[in-house]
Design an enzyme around this catalytic site. Structure first.
Site, short mmCIF file in Angstrom:
data_model
loop_
_atom_site.label_atom_id
_atom_site.label_comp_id
_atom_site.label_asym_id
_atom_site.label_seq_id
_atom_site.Cartn_x
_atom_site.Cartn_y
_atom_site.Cartn_z
N TYR A 168 -8.83 17.56 10.41
CA TYR A 168 -7.38 17.45 10.60
C TYR A 168 -7.04 17.39 12.10
CZ TYR A 168 -6.78 18.66 5.64
OH TYR A 168 -6.82 18.68 4.26
N GLU B 131 12.61 26.74 1.07
CA GLU B 131 13.03 26.05 -0.16
C GLU B 131 11.89 26.03 -1.18
OE1 GLU B 131 14.51 22.02 0.49
OE2 GLU B 131 14.05 21.48 -1.58
P1 NDP Z 1 2.92 17.71 0.04
O1 NDP Z 1 2.67 16.61 -0.90
O2 NDP Z 1 3.66 18.89 -0.46
O3 NDP Z 1 3.65 17.08 1.32
C1 NDP Z 1 4.10 17.93 2.35
C2 NDP Z 1 5.11 17.21 3.21
O4 NDP Z 1 6.26 16.88 2.44
C3 NDP Z 1 5.61 18.09 4.32
O5 NDP Z 1 4.76 18.10 5.42
C4 NDP Z 1 6.97 17.50 4.60
O6 NDP Z 1 6.76 16.32 5.37
C5 NDP Z 1 7.44 17.13 3.20
N1 NDP Z 1 8.15 18.24 2.55
C6 NDP Z 1 7.65 19.45 2.16
N2 NDP Z 1 8.59 20.20 1.58
C7 NDP Z 1 9.72 19.46 1.57
C8 NDP Z 1 11.02 19.70 1.10
N3 NDP Z 1 11.34 20.84 0.50
N4 NDP Z 1 11.95 18.72 1.26
C9 NDP Z 1 11.63 17.54 1.85
N5 NDP Z 1 10.39 17.26 2.34
C10 NDP Z 1 9.44 18.21 2.19
O7 NDP Z 1 1.55 18.30 0.60
P2 NDP Z 1 0.47 17.72 1.63
O8 NDP Z 1 0.21 16.29 1.37
O9 NDP Z 1 0.88 18.11 3.00
O10 NDP Z 1 -0.79 18.55 1.20
C11 NDP Z 1 -0.75 19.97 1.33
C12 NDP Z 1 -2.05 20.46 1.90
O11 NDP Z 1 -3.11 20.12 1.04
C13 NDP Z 1 -2.46 19.85 3.25
O12 NDP Z 1 -1.81 20.43 4.35
C14 NDP Z 1 -3.93 20.16 3.26
O13 NDP Z 1 -4.14 21.51 3.61
C15 NDP Z 1 -4.29 19.94 1.80
N6 NDP Z 1 -4.82 18.57 1.59
C16 NDP Z 1 -6.13 18.46 1.19
C17 NDP Z 1 -6.71 17.24 1.01
C18 NDP Z 1 -8.13 17.18 0.58
O14 NDP Z 1 -8.72 16.09 0.60
N7 NDP Z 1 -8.72 18.27 0.21
C19 NDP Z 1 -5.97 15.98 1.25
C20 NDP Z 1 -4.59 16.19 1.63
C21 NDP Z 1 -4.06 17.45 1.77
P3 NDP Z 1 7.88 15.68 6.35
O15 NDP Z 1 8.83 16.77 6.74
O16 NDP Z 1 7.12 15.12 7.48
O17 NDP Z 1 8.55 14.61 5.56
#
Ligand code: NDP
Length: 328
Positions: free
Chosen positions: A54, A299
């Site tokens: 990351y 939230e």
């Molecule tokens: P989500 O699908 O929950 O996306 C998170 C993003 O959505 C936030 O960074 C934000 O982005 C937006 N968001 C979150 N909450 C809200 C809300 N209430 N209202 C509006 N927008 C919101 O999860 P991630 O894709 O980030 O995945 C979570 C974790 O999983 C990662 O951090 C990582 O630790 C892990 N992961 C593991 C993988 C693997 O291969 N093992 C691959 C991918 C993730 P923004 O504000 O920029 O729009």
């Protein structure tokens, strides 16, 4: 906060957790990362997820700084990292014994920690013998540098092989998987892994519960400038952005708009509905969320209060909207 046992172990993880992919070490400043982690911790989140890849290691650095800064008791935290893409060097990737051992040391240094609680193989490595992988993770555990090991996006067949090797050698088998799981991505958790949950009581810490924010509804009318999909220099975000402008993307947006109406009925946000839906699955140990702002965490944590509202009737309405239930 609700806490759940992580698979067949005595370790308790918060049902909602926080990860740093894209966001910490990249999209937001260290100060914002710290604020997000503090908000999460104050709301009862004890499980924080990162990976060596990351932001090229910067995510581990920024999360490590936050952990130090707030002086939290190590026993109050469950920290995970993941190994597979450690650098450009020939032996800095994959799951060789060399990379697992060197990669763990490098991650711990960046995190400023003596150990991680959970160490994942970030992807399967068909080029390394399974016995080498299982032995290397056991070595790291025996050295006290990790407490449990797991897999991420391995097939059920590969996980079964790891269990067979561990059983034959009397070694510790993988405890948990980290797969993608959300309303648009269901097959592994709801179908392929069912034998793993039954036979090994495998834990599941799931990622992208909002499909990178799509399920929050924030992309229903275009891409907000302060969202991750607006990031111009990130290849994965470009792919997700382009995917929105396809027939499949438009179908998904239509579904999210319908989900928003259902969320309104339940007096919650679309994000909360999408997260509650993941939390309702009993095979999910922890829903790893992401957040670029503390307000998103505030939230999202309230999704826990929505789970009891997901009655059979509501679940049927959800299935009607999603129309993607895996056939068993
Ligand atoms: P989500 O699908 O929950 O996306 C998170 C993003 O959505 C936030 O960074 C934000 O982005 C937006 N968001 C979150 N909450 C809200 C809300 N209430 N209202 C509006 N927008 C919101 O999860 P991630 O894709 O980030 O995945 C979570 C974790 O999983 C990662 O951090 C990582 O630790 C892990 N992961 C593991 C993988 C693997 O291969 N093992 C691959 C991918 C993730 P923004 O504000 O920029 O729009």
């Amino acid at each position: 906060m609700e806490y759940r046992y992580l698979g067949n172990s005595g370790l308790m993880v918060s049902a909602l957790s926080l990860g740093g992919w894209v966001t910490y070490g990249g999209q937001v400043s260290p100060e914002i990362a710290q604020k997000c982690m503090k908000t999460a911790f104050d709301l009862g989140i004890n499980f924080f997820d990162t990976a060596e890849v990351y932001a090229g290691g910067q995510c581990e650095i920024d999360m490590g700084v936050a952990i130090r800064k707030f002086g939290w008791a190590r026993s109050d935290l469950v920290i995970s990292t993941k190994l597979f893409w450690g650098g450009k060097g020939r032996n800095e990737r994959g799951l060789s014994r060399k990379h697992i051992i060197e990669g763990t040391d490098a991650s711990l240094k960046r995190l400023q920690l003596d150990y991680v609680d959970l160490l994942y193989a970030h992807r399967p490595d068909p080029d390394t013998p399974m016995e080498e992988i299982v032995r290397a993770f056991n070595h790291v555990i025996n050295q006290g540098k990790a407490f449990y090991w797991g897999t991420s996006e391995w097939s059920a067949q590969q996980i079964t092989e790891a269990h067979a090797v561990a059983g034959r050698l009397n070694l510790i088998a993988p405890l948990m998987e980290q797969p993608q799981y959300n309303m648009f991505h269901r097959d592994r958790i709801e179908k392929e892994y069912l034998p793993l949950f039954k036979n090994y009581k495998m834990g599941a810490t799931i990622w992208s519960p909002l499909a990178s924010g799509l399920l929050s509804g924030k992309y229903n009318d275009g891409i907000p400038g302060d969202s991750r999909l607006a990031l111009q220099d990130n290849a994965v975000m470009k792919r997700l952005r382009d995917a929105l402008d396809t027939d499949d993307g438009r179908v998904k947006i239509t579904k999210v708009k319908k989900l928003a109406l259902l969320a309104q009925q339940l007096d919650c946000s679309t994000s909360q509905l999408a997260l509650a839906w993941c939390l309702k699955n009993p095979n999910v140990s922890s829903v790893i969320t992401g957040a670029s702002k503390p307000s998103q965490i505030e939230e999202n944590v309230k999704a826990l209060t929505i789970v009891p509202l997901l009655t059979e009737e509501i679940m049927t309405s959800l299935e009607d909207i999603l129309a993607n239930k895996p056939a068993l």
